[in-house]
Design a protein around this motif. Structure first.
Motif, PDB file in Angstrom:
ATOM      1  N   UNK A 157       0.808  -1.214   0.000  1.00 16.15           N
ATOM      2  CA  UNK A 157       0.000   0.000   0.000  1.00 16.15           C
ATOM      3  C   UNK A 157       0.838   1.259   0.000  1.00 16.15           C
ATOM      4  N   UNK A 158       2.004   1.223   0.631  1.00 12.50           N
ATOM      5  CA  UNK A 158       2.878   2.402   0.592  1.00 12.50           C
ATOM      6  C   UNK A 158       3.393   2.653  -0.824  1.00 12.50           C
ATOM      7  N   UNK A 159       3.704   1.581  -1.540  1.00 17.95           N
ATOM      8  CA  UNK A 159       4.135   1.729  -2.933  1.00 17.95           C
ATOM      9  C   UNK A 159       2.993   2.280  -3.786  1.00 17.95           C
ATOM     10  N   UNK A 160       1.777   1.856  -3.512  1.00 19.74           N
ATOM     11  CA  UNK A 160       0.616   2.363  -4.251  1.00 19.74           C
ATOM     12  C   UNK A 160       0.429   3.854  -3.979  1.00 19.74           C
ATOM     13  N   UNK A 161       0.577   4.261  -2.746  1.00 15.03           N
ATOM     14  CA  UNK A 161       0.459   5.683  -2.405  1.00 15.03           C
ATOM     15  C   UNK A 161       1.575   6.482  -3.076  1.00 15.03           C
ATOM     16  N   UNK A 162       2.802   5.946  -3.070  1.00 10.02           N
ATOM     17  CA  UNK A 162       3.917   6.618  -3.740  1.00 10.02           C
ATOM     18  C   UNK A 162       3.681   6.709  -5.245  1.00 10.02           C
ATOM     19  N   UNK A 163       3.161   5.632  -5.833  1.00 10.12           N
ATOM     20  CA  UNK A 163       2.859   5.646  -7.265  1.00 10.12           C
ATOM     21  C   UNK A 163       1.785   6.691  -7.571  1.00 10.12           C
ATOM     22  N   UNK A 164       0.769   6.756  -6.724  1.00 11.36           N
ATOM     23  CA  UNK A 164      -0.281   7.765  -6.891  1.00 11.36           C
ATOM     24  C   UNK A 164       0.313   9.164  -6.832  1.00 11.36           C
ATOM     25  N   UNK A 165       1.176   9.408  -5.863  1.00 13.48           N
ATOM     26  CA  UNK A 165       1.820  10.723  -5.730  1.00 13.48           C
ATOM     27  C   UNK A 165       2.692  11.031  -6.943  1.00 13.48           C
ATOM     28  N   UNK A 166       3.339  10.000  -7.495  1.00  6.13           N
ATOM     29  CA  UNK A 166       4.206  10.230  -8.651  1.00  6.13           C
ATOM     30  C   UNK A 166       3.414  10.762  -9.840  1.00  6.13           C
ATOM     31  N   UNK A 167       2.157  10.355  -9.959  1.00  8.07           N
ATOM     32  CA  UNK A 167       1.315  10.853 -11.048  1.00  8.07           C
ATOM     33  C   UNK A 167       1.113  12.361 -10.926  1.00  8.07           C
ATOM     34  N   UNK A 168       1.031  12.855  -9.692  1.00  6.40           N
ATOM     35  CA  UNK A 168       0.829  14.287  -9.480  1.00  6.40           C
ATOM     36  C   UNK A 168       2.105  15.077  -9.699  1.00  6.40           C
ATOM     37  N   UNK A 169       3.221  14.533  -9.277  1.00  5.53           N
ATOM     38  CA  UNK A 169       4.500  15.198  -9.525  1.00  5.53           C
ATOM     39  C   UNK A 169       4.747  15.275 -11.030  1.00  5.53           C
TER      40      UNK A 169
ATOM     41  N   UNK B  46       6.239   4.841 -14.302  1.00  7.91           N
ATOM     42  CA  UNK B  46       6.540   5.164 -12.900  1.00  7.91           C
ATOM     43  C   UNK B  46       5.820   4.215 -11.950  1.00  7.91           C
ATOM     44  N   UNK B  47       4.548   3.940 -12.211  1.00  9.72           N
ATOM     45  CA  UNK B  47       3.815   2.984 -11.377  1.00  9.72           C
ATOM     46  C   UNK B  47       4.561   1.657 -11.341  1.00  9.72           C
ATOM     47  N   UNK B  48       4.942   1.167 -12.503  1.00  8.35           N
ATOM     48  CA  UNK B  48       5.606  -0.133 -12.579  1.00  8.35           C
ATOM     49  C   UNK B  48       6.936  -0.162 -11.870  1.00  8.35           C
ATOM     50  N   UNK B  49       7.738   0.886 -12.062  1.00 10.80           N
ATOM     51  CA  UNK B  49       9.049   0.940 -11.412  1.00 10.80           C
ATOM     52  C   UNK B  49       8.896   1.034  -9.902  1.00 10.80           C
ATOM     53  N   UNK B  50       8.018   1.892  -9.436  1.00 10.02           N
ATOM     54  CA  UNK B  50       7.823   2.049  -7.986  1.00 10.02           C
ATOM     55  C   UNK B  50       7.286   0.772  -7.366  1.00 10.02           C
ATOM     56  N   UNK B  51       6.255   0.225  -7.953  1.00  7.62           N
ATOM     57  CA  UNK B  51       5.628  -0.994  -7.388  1.00  7.62           C
ATOM     58  C   UNK B  51       6.568  -2.195  -7.520  1.00  7.62           C
ATOM     59  N   UNK B  52       7.282  -2.293  -8.635  1.00  7.90           N
ATOM     60  CA  UNK B  52       8.226  -3.397  -8.814  1.00  7.90           C
ATOM     61  C   UNK B  52       9.434  -3.311  -7.909  1.00  7.90           C
TER      62      UNK B  52
END
Length: 134
Positions: A10-22, A125-131
């Motif tokens: 879930x932390x990776x999901x939150x980080x991935x979500x934030x990356x979309x905004x950045x 970014x989602x893939x890299x962060x979550x992976x």
């Protein structure tokens, strides 16, 4: 079909979500704001009202996309695997879907490339962060 939600971080999901905004702040800000506004028919200097609802919808959509992306990624996937899956999802699912809509709406190739480029990088970014974040 049962979704294997137990393996998600879930932390990776939150980080991935934030990356979309950045990414969005950079992409639709200094990088492509003027070109995007011109192609979308929007005045880049207009001061809209408070964009709270727009940002709320965007964060919910980004969170849901990151969550389902994480659920569908194999638990053993690496950052490199995530990069590849993100690229494929961004290019062949999102960008091609936009291509169909933009063709019928007679929107410009430039607008399609700006919007598609954002989503290709978003899913990378989602893939890299979550992976990477085990």
């Amino acid at each position: 079909m049962t979704l294997p939600i137990a393996h998600v971080n879930w932390l990776a999901i939150i980080a991935a979500t934030a990356s979309a905004f950045v990414l969005g702040g950079l992409w639709y800000g200094p990088l492509f704001k003027k070109a995007w506004c011109r192609e979308a028919g929007i005045d880049p200097d207009a001061k809209p009202g408070h964009p709270g609802l727009t940002f709320a919808i965007a964060i919910v959509c980004a969170f849901l996309a990151a969550t389902i992306f994480a659920v569908l990624m194999p638990p053993q996937a690496s950052a490199a695997d995530g990069f590849g899956v993100g690229f494929v999802v961004g290019l062949f699912f999102v960008s091609m879907s936009f291509g169909i809509n933009y063709a019928f709406a007679q929107r410009s190739l430039k607008l399609w490339m700006i919007d598609s480029g954002y989503h290709i990088i978003q899913f990378i970014l989602y893939g890299v962060i979550i992976g990477a974040w085990k």
